[in-house]
Design a protein around this motif. Structure first.
Motif, PDB file in Angstrom:
ATOM      1  N   SER A  42      -4.617  -7.495  -1.400  1.00  0.00           N
ATOM      2  CA  SER A  42      -4.793  -6.058  -1.129  1.00  0.00           C
ATOM      3  C   SER A  42      -3.560  -5.475  -0.433  1.00  0.00           C
ATOM      4  CB  SER A  42      -6.055  -5.829  -0.301  1.00  0.00           C
ATOM      5  OG  SER A  42      -5.937  -6.452   0.962  1.00  0.00           O
ATOM      6  N   CYS A  43      -2.618  -6.328  -0.042  1.00  0.00           N
ATOM      7  CA  CYS A  43      -1.256  -5.967   0.406  1.00  0.00           C
ATOM      8  C   CYS A  43      -1.106  -5.605   1.877  1.00  0.00           C
ATOM      9  CB  CYS A  43      -0.663  -4.850  -0.464  1.00  0.00           C
ATOM     10  SG  CYS A  43      -0.445  -5.360  -2.181  1.00  0.00           S
ATOM     11  N   ARG A  84       1.497  -0.085  -3.074  1.00  0.00           N
ATOM     12  CA  ARG A  84       0.536  -0.278  -1.973  1.00  0.00           C
ATOM     13  C   ARG A  84       1.229  -0.746  -0.693  1.00  0.00           C
ATOM     14  NH1 ARG A  84      -4.990  -0.626  -2.815  1.00  0.00           N
ATOM     15  NH2 ARG A  84      -5.196  -2.041  -1.059  1.00  0.00           N
ATOM     16  N   GLU A 129       2.147  -2.075  -8.880  1.00  0.00           N
ATOM     17  CA  GLU A 129       1.054  -1.590  -8.033  1.00  0.00           C
ATOM     18  C   GLU A 129       1.174  -2.164  -6.616  1.00  0.00           C
ATOM     19  OE1 GLU A 129      -2.935  -2.471  -9.441  1.00  0.00           O
ATOM     20  OE2 GLU A 129      -3.828  -1.484  -7.701  1.00  0.00           O
ATOM     21  N   SER A 130       1.543  -3.433  -6.538  1.00  0.00           N
ATOM     22  CA  SER A 130       1.683  -4.059  -5.216  1.00  0.00           C
ATOM     23  C   SER A 130       2.783  -3.361  -4.417  1.00  0.00           C
ATOM     24  CB  SER A 130       2.007  -5.553  -5.355  1.00  0.00           C
ATOM     25  OG  SER A 130       1.008  -6.204  -6.100  1.00  0.00           O
ATOM     26  N   GLU A 179       3.037   2.199   0.919  1.00  0.00           N
ATOM     27  CA  GLU A 179       2.110   3.160   1.543  1.00  0.00           C
ATOM     28  C   GLU A 179       1.479   2.587   2.816  1.00  0.00           C
ATOM     29  OE1 GLU A 179       0.758   5.425  -2.555  1.00  0.00           O
ATOM     30  OE2 GLU A 179      -0.774   4.344  -1.409  1.00  0.00           O
TER      31      GLU A 179
END
Ligand SMILES: Cc1ncc(COP(=O)(O)O)c(C=O)c1O
Length: 324
Positions: free
Chosen positions: A191-192, A226, A222-223, A229
């Motif tokens: 989930s990073c 994330r 995507e990783s 962010e």
């Protein structure tokens, strides 16, 4: 790092050891490798989740919550860890899991039930169905006069990530004692939040090493988004320097898919077991070590820290590494 620390509910035994993996490094002809043993956080086999939950449960108690609501897959380490933490904090726990109840339960699901969590399945195989389920459960509890505290999947929030930013000074002190300056710190990224926090803490302290996430459950793109962010949100929370895109390094380690053992991961887990007695799980840590070994083959440019994030309940699960 001069930051104001969020309230903490103690769960983990800290500091976790930083252990030189000499036999592993010798076996692959690498510069020193040190293993940050966050598989040994000492609470309910929770691995990296113990640090995150210290802050998340601390916040839940600070806002007067009476139930933790979170979710993931039926094999989620985060879910079983949250179930255990809820018990210790005197809170109820509702877990939302995607898909249907499996015929054979993963050890993490059995543990979550043993800790007294209420488990609900969404019936939808899409992982994102959990997010809708969390909102629905929170609303239902609130209507019933309860005070739910929702934790996103994996504990991936600015606060969850902050736990790993705050772990960086611990690591720095241990590296100084070992007289090692790593070129790279590598960690499994799901989930990073763990990667994002380590990056935020590294930037806050002005440390020169690269922080690399081995993406095991999402695409590299995507990783990266994330991590950027979450790391920025974490830095804002702690009042520290925010990451820029160029700070985010992600290696592709997913192999045939999330939760499916990869060739590189199986080989890495066997090597870790045979050289250092490490228990690496097929979903996260074996793939992360596999990514580190690939980086060593390509030329690492110095010592590495491998952050062992746990995953122990999956190590002996049927169909796991040793059957692959
Ligand atoms: C054992 C283990 N390692 C690594 C991770 C990845 O951590 P994060 O979700 O913060 O990326 C997780 C959590 O999903 C985990 O359970």
């Amino acid at each position: 790092m001069a930051v104001s620390e969020p309230p903490r509910f103690p769960l983990a035994s800290l500091p976790t050891p930083l252990v030189p993996a000499r036999r592993l490094a010798d076996a692959i002809g690498s510069a020193p490798i040190l293993v940050k043993r966050d598989d040994l956080t000492g609470f309910a086999l929770a691995g990296n989740k113990a640090r995150k939950l210290e802050l998340l449960v601390g916040d839940a108690l600070a806002v007067g919550a009476d139930a933790l609501v979170t979710g993931g897959g039926a094999g989620s380490n985060h879910c079983q860890a949250t179930a255990a933490a809820a018990r210790v904090a005197g809170l109820a726990c509702v877990l939302v899991m995607y898909g249907r109840a499996p015929a054979r339960e993963h050890p993490n699901l059995r543990l979550a039930r043993a800790f007294g969590a209420e488990v609900r399945f969404t019936g939808d195989p899409d992982r994102r169905s959990v997010d809708r389920g969390l909102d629905a459960v929170a609303e239902e509890l609130a209507v019933a006069g309860r005070r739910p505290y929702v934790i996103p999947r994996g504990g991936a929030s600015a606060l969850g990530a902050a736990a790993y930013a705050l772990a960086v000074p611990e690591l720095v002190g241990q590296l100084a004692a070992e007289a090692v300056e790593p070129a790279v710190v590598i960690v499994a990224a799901g989930s990073c939040g763990t990667h994002a926090g380590l990056l935020a803490g590294t930037l806050a302290g002005g440390h020169p090493w690269r922080v690399v996430g081995a993406a095991v459950s999402r695409s590299v793109a995507e990783s990266r988004t994330r991590v950027l962010e979450l790391s920025r949100a974490c830095a804002e929370l702690l009042g520290t320097r925010a990451a820029i895109e160029g700070d985010v390094e992600v290696a592709d380690a997913i192999g045939p898919g999330y939760g499916v053992p990869s060739r590189a991961g199986v080989a890495a887990a066997r090597l870790g077991a045979r050289t250092e007695g490490l228990l690496l799980d097929p979903v996260f840590t074996a793939k992360a070590l596999g990514a580190l070994l690939a980086m060593v083959r390509e030329g690492l440019g110095g010592p590495a820290v491998f952050v062992h994030t746990g995953g122990v309940p999956s190590v002996l699960h049927e169909g796991g590494l040793w059957d692959a």
